[in-house]
Scaffold this active site. Sequence first.
Site, PDB file in Angstrom:
ATOM      1  N   GLY A   1       0.837  -1.194   0.000  1.00 58.66           N
ATOM      2  CA  GLY A   1       0.000   0.000   0.000  1.00 58.66           C
ATOM      3  C   GLY A   1       0.870   1.243   0.000  1.00 58.66           C
ATOM      4  N   SER A   2       0.325   2.324   0.498  1.00 57.13           N
ATOM      5  CA  SER A   2       1.037   3.600   0.408  1.00 57.13           C
ATOM      6  C   SER A   2       2.170   3.663   1.438  1.00 57.13           C
ATOM      7  CB  SER A   2       0.060   4.745   0.648  1.00 57.13           C
ATOM      8  OG  SER A   2      -0.463   4.650   1.951  1.00 57.13           O
TER       9      SER A   2
ATOM     10  N   GLU B   1       5.579  -3.322   0.768  1.00 56.28           N
ATOM     11  CA  GLU B   1       5.658  -2.973  -0.665  1.00 56.28           C
ATOM     12  C   GLU B   1       4.925  -1.647  -0.812  1.00 56.28           C
ATOM     13  OE1 GLU B   1       7.234  -4.781  -2.942  1.00 56.28           O
ATOM     14  OE2 GLU B   1       7.585  -6.607  -1.810  1.00 56.28           O
ATOM     15  N   LEU B   2       5.669  -0.563  -0.994  1.00 59.40           N
ATOM     16  CA  LEU B   2       5.075   0.774  -0.821  1.00 59.40           C
ATOM     17  C   LEU B   2       5.056   1.582  -2.118  1.00 59.40           C
ATOM     18  CD1 LEU B   2       6.765   1.471   2.642  1.00 59.40           C
ATOM     19  CD2 LEU B   2       4.566   0.378   2.191  1.00 59.40           C
TER      20      LEU B   2
ATOM     21  N   CYS C   1       2.082   0.531  -8.894  1.00 59.68           N
ATOM     22  CA  CYS C   1       3.258   1.032  -8.152  1.00 59.68           C
ATOM     23  C   CYS C   1       4.461   1.140  -9.064  1.00 59.68           C
ATOM     24  CB  CYS C   1       3.544   0.115  -6.979  1.00 59.68           C
ATOM     25  SG  CYS C   1       3.575  -1.603  -7.470  1.00 59.68           S
TER      26      CYS C   1
ATOM     27  N   GLU D   1       4.197  10.568  -5.388  1.00 62.90           N
ATOM     28  CA  GLU D   1       3.563   9.528  -6.198  1.00 62.90           C
ATOM     29  C   GLU D   1       2.260  10.051  -6.796  1.00 62.90           C
ATOM     30  OE1 GLU D   1       2.024   6.005  -4.142  1.00 62.90           O
ATOM     31  OE2 GLU D   1       2.841   4.864  -5.816  1.00 62.90           O
TER      32      GLU D   1
HETATM   33  P1  NAP Z   1      -3.398   2.465   1.292  1.00 63.33           P
HETATM   34  O1  NAP Z   1      -4.354   3.560   1.435  1.00 63.33           O
HETATM   35  O2  NAP Z   1      -2.117   2.529   2.032  1.00 63.33           O
HETATM   36  O3  NAP Z   1      -4.191   1.138   1.639  1.00 63.33           O
HETATM   37  C1  NAP Z   1      -3.589  -0.137   1.524  1.00 63.33           C
HETATM   38  C2  NAP Z   1      -4.256  -1.082   2.504  1.00 63.33           C
HETATM   39  O4  NAP Z   1      -3.926  -0.668   3.837  1.00 63.33           O
HETATM   40  C3  NAP Z   1      -5.779  -1.081   2.422  1.00 63.33           C
HETATM   41  O5  NAP Z   1      -6.259  -2.377   2.662  1.00 63.33           O
HETATM   42  C4  NAP Z   1      -6.151  -0.153   3.559  1.00 63.33           C
HETATM   43  O6  NAP Z   1      -7.453  -0.347   4.044  1.00 63.33           O
HETATM   44  C5  NAP Z   1      -5.123  -0.560   4.589  1.00 63.33           C
HETATM   45  N1  NAP Z   1      -4.936   0.381   5.694  1.00 63.33           N
HETATM   46  C6  NAP Z   1      -5.285   1.678   5.783  1.00 63.33           C
HETATM   47  N2  NAP Z   1      -4.938   2.178   6.989  1.00 63.33           N
HETATM   48  C7  NAP Z   1      -4.343   1.180   7.673  1.00 63.33           C
HETATM   49  C8  NAP Z   1      -3.760   1.062   8.961  1.00 63.33           C
HETATM   50  N3  NAP Z   1      -3.724   2.070   9.837  1.00 63.33           N
HETATM   51  N4  NAP Z   1      -3.242  -0.128   9.344  1.00 63.33           N
HETATM   52  C9  NAP Z   1      -3.258  -1.169   8.493  1.00 63.33           C
HETATM   53  N5  NAP Z   1      -3.808  -1.123   7.258  1.00 63.33           N
HETATM   54  C10 NAP Z   1      -4.329   0.038   6.848  1.00 63.33           C
HETATM   55  O7  NAP Z   1      -3.007   2.256  -0.248  1.00 63.33           O
HETATM   56  P2  NAP Z   1      -3.995   2.194  -1.501  1.00 63.33           P
HETATM   57  O8  NAP Z   1      -4.447   3.568  -1.807  1.00 63.33           O
HETATM   58  O9  NAP Z   1      -4.994   1.112  -1.331  1.00 63.33           O
HETATM   59  O10 NAP Z   1      -2.990   1.698  -2.625  1.00 63.33           O
HETATM   60  C11 NAP Z   1      -2.174   2.523  -3.347  1.00 63.33           C
HETATM   61  C12 NAP Z   1      -0.764   2.511  -2.818  1.00 63.33           C
HETATM   62  O11 NAP Z   1      -0.246   1.187  -2.818  1.00 63.33           O
HETATM   63  C13 NAP Z   1       0.191   3.303  -3.675  1.00 63.33           C
HETATM   64  O12 NAP Z   1       1.028   4.066  -2.851  1.00 63.33           O
HETATM   65  C14 NAP Z   1       0.979   2.233  -4.403  1.00 63.33           C
HETATM   66  O13 NAP Z   1       2.252   2.622  -4.847  1.00 63.33           O
HETATM   67  C15 NAP Z   1       1.055   1.178  -3.380  1.00 63.33           C
HETATM   68  N6  NAP Z   1       1.352  -0.104  -3.996  1.00 63.33           N
HETATM   69  C16 NAP Z   1       2.614  -0.602  -3.881  1.00 63.33           C
HETATM   70  C17 NAP Z   1       2.943  -1.802  -4.509  1.00 63.33           C
HETATM   71  C18 NAP Z   1       4.332  -2.365  -4.420  1.00 63.33           C
HETATM   72  O14 NAP Z   1       4.518  -3.512  -4.804  1.00 63.33           O
HETATM   73  N7  NAP Z   1       5.317  -1.618  -3.949  1.00 63.33           N
HETATM   74  C19 NAP Z   1       1.973  -2.480  -5.249  1.00 63.33           C
HETATM   75  C20 NAP Z   1       0.698  -1.918  -5.345  1.00 63.33           C
HETATM   76  C21 NAP Z   1       0.385  -0.739  -4.713  1.00 63.33           C
HETATM   77  P3  NAP Z   1      -8.664   0.578   3.494  1.00 63.33           P
HETATM   78  O15 NAP Z   1      -8.793   0.315   2.056  1.00 63.33           O
HETATM   79  O16 NAP Z   1      -9.800   0.100   4.299  1.00 63.33           O
HETATM   80  O17 NAP Z   1      -8.262   1.998   3.798  1.00 63.33           O
END
Ligand code: NAP
Length: 476
Positions: free
Chosen positions: A228-229, A248-249, A282, A376
């Site tokens: 995630g982020s 993986e961010l 990502c 990003e």
């Molecule tokens: P996100 O907002 O960070 O959410 C990712 C996951 O974390 C979701 O399931 C989210 O739940 C959960 N989450 C939120 N707050 C949390 C907390 N306090 N504790 C634990 N989990 C929590 O990211 P996103 O917007 O879904 O995805 C986009 C991001 O992912 C981008 O930054 C992208 O670069 C990154 N990404 C990285 C890779 C890699 O391989 N490096 C691959 C794909 C994506 P909710 O949905 O319920 O908020």
Amino acid sequence: MEMLIGGAWRPAASGRAEDVTSPFDGTVVGTVPVAGAADARAALDRAEHGAVTWRRTPAFERVKILMRAAELADERAEQTAQIISAEAGKAITEARGEASRSGDLIRLAAFEGTQLYGDTLPLDANRGTGLDKLGFTIRQPVGIVVAITPFNYPALLVMHKLAPALAAGNAVVLKPARTTPLTALALARCFTEAGLPDGVLSVVTGPGGNVGDALVTDPRVRKVSFTGSTATGQRITQLAGIKKLSLELGSSCPVVVLPDADIELAASAVAAGGYVNAGQVCISVQRVIAHPAIGPDFLDALVPKVEAIRTGDPRSSGTTMGTLITRAEAERVERAISGAVADGARLLTGGERDGAIVSPAVVAGVDPRSSLSQDELFGPAVAVSSAEDFQSAIAQANGTPYGLGAGLFTSDVAGAVRAIREIDAGNVHINWTPLWRADLMPYGGLKASGIGQEGPRSAVAEMTDVKTVILHGRPW
Ligand code: NAP
């Protein structure tokens, strides 16, 4: 629809549920429970038992169940693709490509789960240890893995965690993204219907903050595998305590185009790599750093290819780029593009918003220190800037907090070798963009892009613990 708590399909303890809607037209795709901390704890209670059962199940038996799950994932690939497209707004052709990888990924991971080899330790090479002892290592499952996944690849990124965690013999509690839980629930059915014992797998649907915190902080959890982020990853590192972490961010991936590059190849690759899944990848190409000698030719080749991308209804096979995940995200991307233009960059095409769709954009003359380069974007725009020489191009490529993927186009092997050594990214591609992944390869980021690697072999290694064993004989 209910969620999976250790083998039982259940509503939330609170009874609350919410709709999952299409980002394209707002239609309701499904309804899922809104779990809270009590549901997360219930899943972990079940996982405690599941982890014991599964760890005592020989790899030979585990692999049979995973192979059955892979077959089910293959049989249901079209159904999964339809769910992905509906809840994520992903163009159906892309969703089909994603869904079709699930079965293979389970098989690759299942194989790795049968390869938990250890080492024999040459203890007699240690002064004074002698020949009367035997030392070796064994690998064992870590126990309970918490997997937290983002919205952008709701099948693929779930599978990159579930399959290796289960193959290695762990119990898993998955928290999928709130916008895309239906794909995760459908995939979980492949495992339960394949015969996975009760307690081994849970899928808890609910808000990341609440459910995520409860899962991440629980001392029974031995490993958190998060995608995630960077902001959420940062929070997890602060809360997790003594646990193994894979993160993986985020990223802002660069592509360097050197003067001796094949311009047509570079333009074609960027026209794909910047816009797949509406740039919500990502490893999407966010920045192109082109030498001034070829910059104008590169842009002339790139713009018509980007203009050929067809946006529209994700369900239509004629659509090549779907929506962003929400209208609010589309508005954010629109603002980021117009902000760069207000700061002096040139918008060559795209950047217009219609609901949750943003037309694919090319922005030239972007200041590498600006937000459009540094932060990003996660949207369908490529920022093009220039660098006078090799050294400054590499410095610019490395000049963000991130380090996930990078690409370099050149016809010179010497330049390629130097770039491979000097670019600080977890994945480096020569004569292609970073938007390329074979599921079996090691995959992870440097710097603010994360810790650890995925890919079945790497993930199985990170989801197991190594135990050192010494058999003490007697001197003879
Ligand atoms: P996100 O907002 O960070 O959410 C990712 C996951 O974390 C979701 O399931 C989210 O739940 C959960 N989450 C939120 N707050 C949390 C907390 N306090 N504790 C634990 N989990 C929590 O990211 P996103 O917007 O879904 O995805 C986009 C991001 O992912 C981008 O930054 C992208 O670069 C990154 N990404 C990285 C890779 C890699 O391989 N490096 C691959 C794909 C994506 P909710 O949905 O319920 O908020």
